[in-house]
Enzyme design. Structure first.
Site, short mmCIF file in Angstrom:
data_model
loop_
_atom_site.label_atom_id
_atom_site.label_comp_id
_atom_site.label_asym_id
_atom_site.label_seq_id
_atom_site.Cartn_x
_atom_site.Cartn_y
_atom_site.Cartn_z
N MET A 198 44.27 48.91 30.71
CA MET A 198 43.68 47.60 30.94
C MET A 198 42.16 47.68 31.06
SD MET A 198 46.19 45.66 30.68
CE MET A 198 45.52 44.07 31.11
N GLU B 8 48.53 50.41 40.14
CA GLU B 8 49.04 49.31 40.96
C GLU B 8 49.50 49.83 42.32
OE1 GLU B 8 48.55 46.38 40.29
OE2 GLU B 8 50.24 45.03 40.59
N LYS C 135 43.85 50.33 46.03
CA LYS C 135 42.97 49.20 45.70
C LYS C 135 42.14 48.81 46.92
CE LYS C 135 45.75 47.43 41.87
NZ LYS C 135 45.16 47.33 40.56
N SER D 203 48.75 42.85 38.97
CA SER D 203 49.77 41.94 38.48
C SER D 203 50.67 41.46 39.60
CB SER D 203 50.68 42.65 37.48
OG SER D 203 49.95 43.25 36.47
N HIS E 86 43.48 38.31 36.07
CA HIS E 86 44.68 38.94 35.54
C HIS E 86 44.68 38.83 34.02
CE1 HIS E 86 49.33 39.16 35.23
NE2 HIS E 86 48.81 40.36 35.27
N ASN F 130 54.23 35.77 35.38
CA ASN F 130 55.26 36.76 35.66
C ASN F 130 56.31 36.22 36.62
OD1 ASN F 130 54.20 38.63 33.95
ND2 ASN F 130 53.09 39.76 35.53
#
Ligand SMILES: NC(=O)c1ccc[n+]([C@@H]2O[C@H](COP(=O)([O-])OP(=O)(O)OC[C@H]3O[C@@H](n4cnc5c(N)ncnc54)[C@H](O)[C@@H]3O)[C@@H](O)[C@H]2O)c1
Length: 709
Positions: A306, A384, A389, A411, A432, A482
């Site tokens: 990403m 993730e 983070k 996400s 996102h 999602n």
């Protein structure tokens, strides 16, 4: 109506009708009025010998005013205007540049000669909006280039370059110098050669290009290119009419058919999405005078799948970007990926080697967070993992300049918890992106309760140079897109445990209009990727022992999808074509037996309803809870990020097309069969059906409540 956007200039015995309606010279009512006045003026002047029609600014007329789409039909007005242009007694030369589409091309077809700058592009995109070219396109184009080529252009709906237009025959010459100089020279040469008016409408279609066999072929092409839709077929009819009728009769026919098209669900759906995308950037409730902060430099943390794509988006926008990762090896891998993307653009002729070098030059790598100190926006795209983070945001908080936007590409994680790690939660927001980030148009912008209005504004505006369609969402698990995927995917997986084959499920979804069946999507994304997400989120899943068990069964059997050639399907090395695989079916059957899943047979309708109803139902949770600001935003998310067909208008629009009552009854019908765990209707859906109101009426009510609060 007086017009400020069209004027007539003189150059000796030549007139120039010059339009100027920024930004893209849309043919608005004012432009049409101005053109009508200009034609009257030109007609009254007997000393004139030729007319040049041209536009100032970035392009010749880019098209009709789609904003008028919902109002009364305008085709007759267009027809009278274009016929009057074509009817002039002196030659009319359309001199074009930029992107000439729809009505813009149709006015040129009504001119007597057409010339264009070499970089000009032309398209008739109407069928993608569920209509046909309705201002003479289906009648004049076949007269110029034959019925077959005209239909190819109309059905492809894709732009063609000026040289192609010249080869096809609807452009007479390319202009080397600037448009005005070239057009005047062309006009003088024309007069010098003693050539006069040449009305398209007086030509007839070359019958060698209009055989029954050709129309049959085009009918098949229209069916294949536009399944579930009718506009392509109507275009074939209209072009057939041009071959057998005089212009006036053909135009009458075209008008009748285009107006018929506008009432179809396919057209209303596509036009709805068009406007929804245009409006998604505007956030209701932000202060009027709030300005977006300029973004002159960006940072991206994490040079993986990403992060690399996101860095490319900034570089493509001309914004210098610092790309930070934890190791040299990761940075090298990231840069190699970026290089590969740009090289493939060069190989496909989409980018010059010089532009590639310039863009790569805008991306600088570093292991040091200090390199982010001048960034106006930093997007984090590391693994993730909440702890990781939070650590990164703490470090970022220490180095980022005051007011910088601190964004995360997570996400699934709670962005509010990431914001808590900083001393400036107002500056923290979700950006996102979807994979591949440099290609997919959707950007979910995710705000927490503490994200400031200024941060939201900056990111929504930044989407424009990044060439993204932004949709604002509030934090919740899965945000808008999602979250709605969950029920849709759950049922697809459950049905393969009940005995449906992966192909049966995917074919039913694709026949309905999804770009790709969901099980094939999972193979593409990697079954293990899905399984990791399921494991990480197991505690919030409902108590259903079969939940996502198809993914688990395949991954336990070492079937990871396309990456190892085996998933729901089998793949040959180096190919993405899917083959049915009895082994996969056996794996699924075994798991179904272990879980004692009752077997049943599935009609196409059942497959479509069981996947779509939970998806549509979830949209009403998302709307009712305020996760999405507007119903139309939900439609944008699914049409631009998840392959939901635009011609069905997006989930909420489609729910209203079939009827909210039908959706509610469907949810209740399946609840009777499978129990309420997954089939409880959303409270908002029940409310709307009980009150007998539409989504728009409910949204209107919400707005008035907010205004009076
Ligand atoms: N892959 C997708 O389809 C997708 C789509 C949308 C969002 N996301 C989200 O984007 C994020 C990144 O996903 P990805 O698929 O690019 O992952 P990835 O594994 O391809 O890349 C993650 C990168 O982060 C780097 N990294 C790890 N720790 C770091 C640290 N302390 N400092 C700097 N860099 C560090 C890794 O070296 C790696 O290059 C995740 O939050 C994911 O949920 C992924």
């Amino acid at each position: 109506m007086a017009s400020n956007c069209v004027r007539v200039e003189r150059d000796g015995e030549l007139a120039l009708i010059v339009a100027h309606n920024p930004p893209v010279n849309t043919i608005t009512a004012e432009v049409r009025a101005g053109l009508a006045d200009a034609l009257r003026e030109v007609r009254a002047d007997r000393s004139l010998r030729a007319v040049v029609l041209m536009c100032e600014g970035s392009t010749f007329f880019s098209g009709a005013d789609i904003g008028e789409f919902s109002g009364p039909p305008r085709e007759v007005e267009y027809r009278v205007l274009f016929n009057s242009l074509e009817g002039l007694e002196i030659p009319v030369i359309a001199a074009m540049h930029g992107t000439v589409m729809g009505g813009g091309l149709e006015i040129a077809l009504a001119s007597h000669y057409r010339i264009a700058a070499p970089a000009t592009r032309f398209a008739l995109p109407e069928v993608t909006l569920g209509i046909i070219p309705g201002a003479g396109g289906t009648q004049r184009l076949p007269r110029l280039i034959g019925a077959e080529k005209a239909l190819e252009l109309i059905l492809s709906a894709k732009p063609v370059a000026a040289q192609q237009a010249l080869d096809m025959g609807f452009v007479d010459a390319l202009i080397a110098e600037d448009v005005r100089t070239g057009a005047l020279a062309f006009a003088r040469d024309l007069l010098g050669a003693g050539r006069g008016v040449r009305r398209t409408g007086e030509m007839s279609v070359d019958m060698a290009t209009a055989s029954d066999a050709m129309f049959q072929r085009m009918t098949e092409l229209a069916r294949k290119s536009y399944p579930n839709r009718g506009a392509g077929l109507v275009a074939v009819d209209a072009v057939r009419k041009s071959a057998h009728s005089r212009l006036a009769e053909g135009l009458e026919y075209e008008t009748a058919r285009v107006n018929e098209c506008k009432t179809t669900a396919e057209s209303r759906g596509a036009v709805h999405v068009f406007f929804a995308e245009r409006d998604s950037r505007r956030v209701p409730g932000l202060p009027e005078d709030l300005r977006a902060a300029p973004v002159r430099e960006a940072g991206v943390i994490g040079a993986g799948t990403m992060g690399g794509g996101i860095a490319i988006c900034f570089a493509n926008a001309g914004i210098p970007v610092k790309l930070v990762d934890a190791s040299d090896a990761s940075l090298e891998r990231g840069v190699a990926g970026i290089e590969k993307v740009y090289q493939s653009m060069v190989d496909r002729g989409r980018l010059s080697p010089a532009d590639k070098a310039q863009r790569i030059g805008l991306i600088q790598t570093s292991l040091d967070y200090q390199s982010l100190k001048n960034a106006d926006v930093v997007v984090e795209a590391v693994f993730e993992d909440l702890d990781l983070k939070q650590r990164i945001f703490r470090k970022l908080d220490a180095v980022a300049k005051p007011g910088a936007v601190l964004a995360t590409n997570t996400s699934t994680l709670d962005i509010a918890l990431i914001a808590d790690a900083t001393s400036r939660p107002g500056d923290v927001i979700g950006m996102h992106f979807f994979s591949p980030a440099n290609v997919m148009p959707l950007l979910e912008v995710v705000r927490t309760d503490r994200t400031s209005a200024a941060t939201i504004k900056t990111v929504m505006e930044l989407a424009k140079p990044l060439r993204k369609t932004p949709v604002l969402a509030r934090v919740c698990y899965g945000f808008i897109g999602n979250r709605m995927m969950e029920g849709y995917a759950r049922e697809a997986e459950r049905m393969v445990l009940e005995g449906a084959t992966p192909r049966q499920v995917d074919t039913a979804l694709e026949a309905w209009g999804m770009a790709m069946g969901i099980l094939a999507v999972f193979d593409m994304a990697g079954i293990d990727v899905g399984v990791n997400v399921h494991k990480a989120n197991a505690t919030r899943y409902p108590p259903d022992p079969t939940y996502y068990q198809a993914d688990f069964a395949l991954s336990d059997a070492g079937r990871l999808g396309q990456k190892n050639g085996r998933g729901y399907y089998r793949y040959e090395p180096g190919s993405r074509s899917r083959f049915d695989d009895p082994e996969a079916i056996q794996v699924l059957r075994r798991r179904a037996t272990e879980l004692q899943v009752p077997q049943r047979s599935h009609s196409v309708t059942e497959i479509q309803e069981r996947c779509l109803f939970p998806l549509l139902n979830e949209a009403f949770h998302v709307l009712g809870e305020g996760v999405a600001t507007r119903a139309a935003d939900i439609d944008v998310v699914w049409t631009s990020g998840y392959g939901f067909p635009r011609y069905r208008g997006g989930p909420v629009f489609y729910a209203e097309t079939i009827g909210l009552g039908t959706l509610l009854d469907g949810m209740r019908r399946y609840a009777e069969i499978f129990g309420p765990m997954h089939w409880t209707p959303a409270p908002l859906l029940v409310e709307l059906v009980d009150r007998g109101i539409s989504v728009a009426e409910w949204e209107g009510g919400q707005r008035s409540k907010r205004a009076s609060a």
